[in-house]
Scaffold this active site. Structure first.
Site, PDB file in Angstrom:
ATOM      1  N   TYR A  26       1.403 -39.058   6.831  1.00  6.39           N
ATOM      2  CA  TYR A  26       1.910 -38.832   8.176  1.00  6.39           C
ATOM      3  C   TYR A  26       2.872 -39.959   8.576  1.00  6.39           C
ATOM      4  O   TYR A  26       3.202 -40.816   7.762  1.00  6.39           O
ATOM      5  CB  TYR A  26       0.753 -38.662   9.152  1.00  6.39           C
ATOM      6  CG  TYR A  26      -0.025 -37.384   8.901  1.00  6.39           C
ATOM      7  CD1 TYR A  26       0.613 -36.141   8.904  1.00  6.39           C
ATOM      8  CD2 TYR A  26      -1.393 -37.411   8.627  1.00  6.39           C
ATOM      9  CE1 TYR A  26      -0.091 -34.962   8.658  1.00  6.39           C
ATOM     10  CE2 TYR A  26      -2.101 -36.234   8.379  1.00  6.39           C
ATOM     11  CZ  TYR A  26      -1.443 -35.017   8.386  1.00  6.39           C
ATOM     12  OH  TYR A  26      -2.131 -33.859   8.135  1.00  6.39           O
TER      13      TYR A  26
ATOM     14  N   GLN B   1      -9.235 -40.138  16.361  1.00  4.51           N
ATOM     15  CA  GLN B   1      -8.150 -40.475  15.441  1.00  4.51           C
ATOM     16  C   GLN B   1      -6.820 -40.063  16.064  1.00  4.51           C
ATOM     17  O   GLN B   1      -6.649 -38.921  16.507  1.00  4.51           O
ATOM     18  CB  GLN B   1      -8.334 -39.780  14.091  1.00  4.51           C
ATOM     19  CG  GLN B   1      -7.370 -40.311  13.031  1.00  4.51           C
ATOM     20  CD  GLN B   1      -7.491 -39.598  11.711  1.00  4.51           C
ATOM     21  OE1 GLN B   1      -7.252 -38.396  11.628  1.00  4.51           O
ATOM     22  NE2 GLN B   1      -7.852 -40.318  10.664  1.00  4.51           N
TER      23      GLN B   1
ATOM     24  N   GLY C  86     -17.154 -36.538   4.168  1.00  2.00           N
ATOM     25  CA  GLY C  86     -16.346 -35.492   4.767  1.00  2.00           C
ATOM     26  C   GLY C  86     -16.888 -34.128   4.405  1.00  2.00           C
ATOM     27  O   GLY C  86     -17.732 -33.557   5.095  1.00  2.00           O
TER      28      GLY C  86
END
Length: 366
Positions: free
Chosen positions: A170, A100, A315
């Site tokens: 982000y 990523q 996750g």
């Protein structure tokens, strides 16, 4: 209902042994010099034996894009051997490895970037952080190129693909959002202008993959569907972005949300549909969608798999139970869904990450 445990082949020919993905999770556990630590490598190795695909924690594409302490770097060729350690550990477990890639933007920490200067689309500070400086157009172009260069490094390090991190507030999301993007040039104002930077990054990453990869290479994109701020991202705006991304022939799209079955907060269409349903309607089979969000038990996964998604990401549950896939495939309906605080060593969770897991309400059992 899709079978989570059957193999899955992307349109470019890359095959996964099953449809379960390890979601990217920040682990705060890299070395101070930006290289991966032994504990970090062990953490990935422990979780690569069951899932078909692992998406790593994000790596910054420029030196000033670092968003948190203990993050491994990817902005220079000197980090290729470090990046390779993670890819090798994932491959040894039998999963495909996706790196990523991102830039922290206004979420970057002054203490972690050169000269303490953080940058963003505009001078809108993240709560509790310093005010960022708006990027110049020349700097935007340089960052676009940096995404391509980090993609090249991922290829050289042996990854099967990259995931462009356009989520979790982000930099790419900061440009897309009307709340954080107050620009009046070609990168701000209209929705089309705010989409320009993310789409340019996609084009650059794809160009790098085509130039440097000798075998099929995954290019995915992760996004957050909505923001809470009044002028922030709405589901209607996300639909337009996803429609554009689905036309880019990406390998997959990956929604980032805390709850799988969440419905939209602001949407002009059918508000009774979940976000995932709206996204699937928008994509209309043009590219696979990875769904995610508080999937812990086998029953949770079975319910989510009825939605029509192509792949399911886990996750926090893979922190709780690294062998989730193996146990679920065996039909185990008693898989742990709360973390055992006495089993840090057995769970192979690095010390810095273990400390962060103690944040209230972040992971069941803590």
């Amino acid at each position: 209902m899709m079978n989570l445990f059957e193999s899955y082949t992307f349109s470019n020919g890359i095959s996964l042994k099953n449809r379960v993905v390890m979601a990217p999770m920040t682990n705060y556990s890299s070395n101070a010099d930006g290289t991966v630590s032994d504990s970090e490598v062990a953490y990935y190795a422990r979780r690569s034996k069951g899932v078909g695909l692992v998406v790593t924690a994000c790596t910054h594409v420029t030196e000033n894009g670092k968003g948190f302490p203990g993050q491994f770097a990817g902005f220079s060729d000197q980090f290729i051997p470090s990046l390779k350690r993670v890819a090798d550990a994932i491959h040894e477990g039998g999963a495909k490895a996706v790196l990523q890639i991102y830039h922290g933007g206004r979420r970057s920490i002054p203490e972690e970037v050169p000269n303490g200067e953080i940058v963003s689309a505009s001078d809108v500070a993240f709560p509790g952080n310093a005010t960022p400086r708006p990027l110049t157009i020349e700097e935007i172009k340089e960052i676009v190129k940096a995404y391509g260069e980090t993609t090249r490094r991922a290829i050289e390090a042996g990854y099967d693909g990259v995931e462009i991190h356009g989520a979790n507030t982000y930099l790419l999301q900061q440009f897309f959002s009307g709340y954080t993007n107050r620009r009046t040039d070609e990168y701000g104002g209209s929705l089309e202008n705010r989409m320009r930077f993310p789409l340019e990054v996609v084009d650059e990453v794809k160009k790098a993959a085509e130039k440097y990869a000798k075998e099929p290479f995954i290019v995915g994109y992760r996004f957050s569907p909505e923001e809470e701020e009044e002028t922030g991202i709405t589901m209607d705006q996300t639909v337009k972005l996803i429609d554009a991304l689905a036309g880019k022939e990406l390998t997959y799209l990956h929604v980032s949300q805390g709850e799988f079955f969440t419905k939209p907060h602001r949407f002009s269409g059918d508000k009774n549909k979940t976000r995932v349903e709206i996204l699937l309607d928008t994509i209309h089979g043009r590219t696979p969608l990875i769904g995610v969000g508080s999937i812990y038990s086998l029953e949770d996964a079975e319910k989510a798999s009825e939605s029509g998604i192509d792949l399911l990401a886990l996750g926090r549950e893979l922190l709780i139970e690294p062998d989730w896939v193996q146990k679920a495939e065996a039909g185990d309906h008693n898989i742990p869904t709360k973390i055992d605080k006495s089993k840090q060593k057995e769970l192979v969770i690095p010390d810095p990450m273990w400390k962060m897991l103690h944040r209230p309400g972040w992971i069941p059992g803590m």
